[in-house]
Motif scaffolding. Sequence first.
Motif, mmCIF file in Angstrom:
data_model
loop_
_atom_site.group_PDB
_atom_site.id
_atom_site.type_symbol
_atom_site.label_atom_id
_atom_site.label_comp_id
_atom_site.label_asym_id
_atom_site.label_seq_id
_atom_site.Cartn_x
_atom_site.Cartn_y
_atom_site.Cartn_z
ATOM 1 N N GLN A 144 0.839 -1.192 0.000
ATOM 2 C CA GLN A 144 0.000 0.000 0.000
ATOM 3 C C GLN A 144 0.882 1.254 0.000
ATOM 4 O O GLN A 144 2.045 1.213 0.409
ATOM 5 N N PRO A 145 0.329 2.396 -0.426
ATOM 6 C CA PRO A 145 1.122 3.635 -0.474
ATOM 7 C C PRO A 145 1.772 3.997 0.868
ATOM 8 O O PRO A 145 2.910 4.490 0.891
ATOM 9 N N MET A 146 1.093 3.775 1.969
ATOM 10 C CA MET A 146 1.691 4.086 3.278
ATOM 11 C C MET A 146 2.916 3.236 3.528
ATOM 12 O O MET A 146 3.930 3.720 4.023
ATOM 13 N N ARG A 147 2.856 1.994 3.153
ATOM 14 C CA ARG A 147 4.016 1.111 3.304
ATOM 15 C C ARG A 147 5.141 1.587 2.392
ATOM 16 O O ARG A 147 6.310 1.584 2.778
ATOM 17 N N ALA A 148 4.809 2.026 1.196
ATOM 18 C CA ALA A 148 5.824 2.524 0.271
ATOM 19 C C ALA A 148 6.499 3.783 0.828
ATOM 20 O O ALA A 148 7.687 4.004 0.598
ATOM 21 N N ASP A 149 5.758 4.590 1.580
ATOM 22 C CA ASP A 149 6.376 5.750 2.237
ATOM 23 C C ASP A 149 7.451 5.295 3.213
ATOM 24 O O ASP A 149 8.522 5.900 3.301
ATOM 25 N N ILE A 150 7.185 4.223 3.936
ATOM 26 C CA ILE A 150 8.191 3.676 4.852
ATOM 27 C C ILE A 150 9.372 3.156 4.046
ATOM 28 O O ILE A 150 10.528 3.430 4.378
ATOM 29 N N CYS A 151 9.101 2.428 2.965
ATOM 30 C CA CYS A 151 10.168 1.868 2.121
ATOM 31 C C CYS A 151 11.074 2.964 1.571
ATOM 32 O O CYS A 151 12.283 2.782 1.432
ATOM 33 N N ASN A 152 10.478 4.109 1.250
ATOM 34 C CA ASN A 152 11.238 5.216 0.671
ATOM 35 C C ASN A 152 11.750 6.203 1.721
ATOM 36 O O ASN A 152 12.277 7.248 1.372
ATOM 37 N N ASP A 153 11.591 5.875 2.982
ATOM 38 C CA ASP A 153 12.056 6.722 4.093
ATOM 39 C C ASP A 153 11.497 8.139 4.000
ATOM 40 O O ASP A 153 12.193 9.122 4.257
ATOM 41 N N ARG A 154 10.220 8.246 3.666
ATOM 42 C CA ARG A 154 9.554 9.550 3.601
ATOM 43 C C ARG A 154 8.939 9.901 4.960
ATOM 44 O O ARG A 154 8.625 9.019 5.750
ATOM 45 N N TYR A 155 8.718 11.170 5.173
ATOM 46 C CA TYR A 155 7.998 11.676 6.355
ATOM 47 C C TYR A 155 8.628 11.196 7.668
ATOM 48 O O TYR A 155 7.936 10.787 8.596
ATOM 49 N N ASP A 156 9.906 11.275 7.751
ATOM 50 C CA ASP A 156 10.643 10.868 8.958
ATOM 51 C C ASP A 156 10.455 9.391 9.301
ATOM 52 O O ASP A 156 10.706 8.981 10.431
ATOM 53 N N LEU A 157 9.996 8.606 8.346
ATOM 54 C CA LEU A 157 9.924 7.160 8.529
ATOM 55 C C LEU A 157 11.231 6.549 8.032
ATOM 56 O O LEU A 157 11.876 7.094 7.139
ATOM 57 N N GLN A 158 11.609 5.443 8.634
ATOM 58 C CA GLN A 158 12.832 4.742 8.226
ATOM 59 C C GLN A 158 12.521 3.251 8.126
ATOM 60 O O GLN A 158 12.055 2.649 9.100
ATOM 61 N N HIS A 159 12.807 2.702 6.948
ATOM 62 C CA HIS A 159 12.455 1.292 6.746
ATOM 63 C C HIS A 159 13.144 0.369 7.753
ATOM 64 O O HIS A 159 12.558 -0.592 8.201
ATOM 65 N N ASP A 160 14.392 0.691 8.126
ATOM 66 C CA ASP A 160 15.101 -0.188 9.056
ATOM 67 C C ASP A 160 14.602 -0.059 10.497
ATOM 68 O O ASP A 160 14.848 -0.916 11.326
#
Length: 81
Positions: free
Chosen positions: A32-48
Amino acid sequence: MTCPFLEYRSASGDRSFDVARAYCTAASAFVQPMRADICNDRYDLQHDRDCEIYREHADEATAGKAAGGAEEPTVDADEDA
């Protein structure tokens, strides 16, 4: 840095998409797009830090880098079509 398991695919099986969709190679599923935001490290999210799928497969990502695997996500050649 984006998640090494992230790909963008413009087709799945016999179905094609107008816009390429985020695909997680670790989960073998479109995300989903929200998960892709995490994958792309957007909005202070970090995949790791924020993705449980990445954390479960982090050793594979590290092994892929050590073996010369791609560090950057790949994009299907058809994405621009």
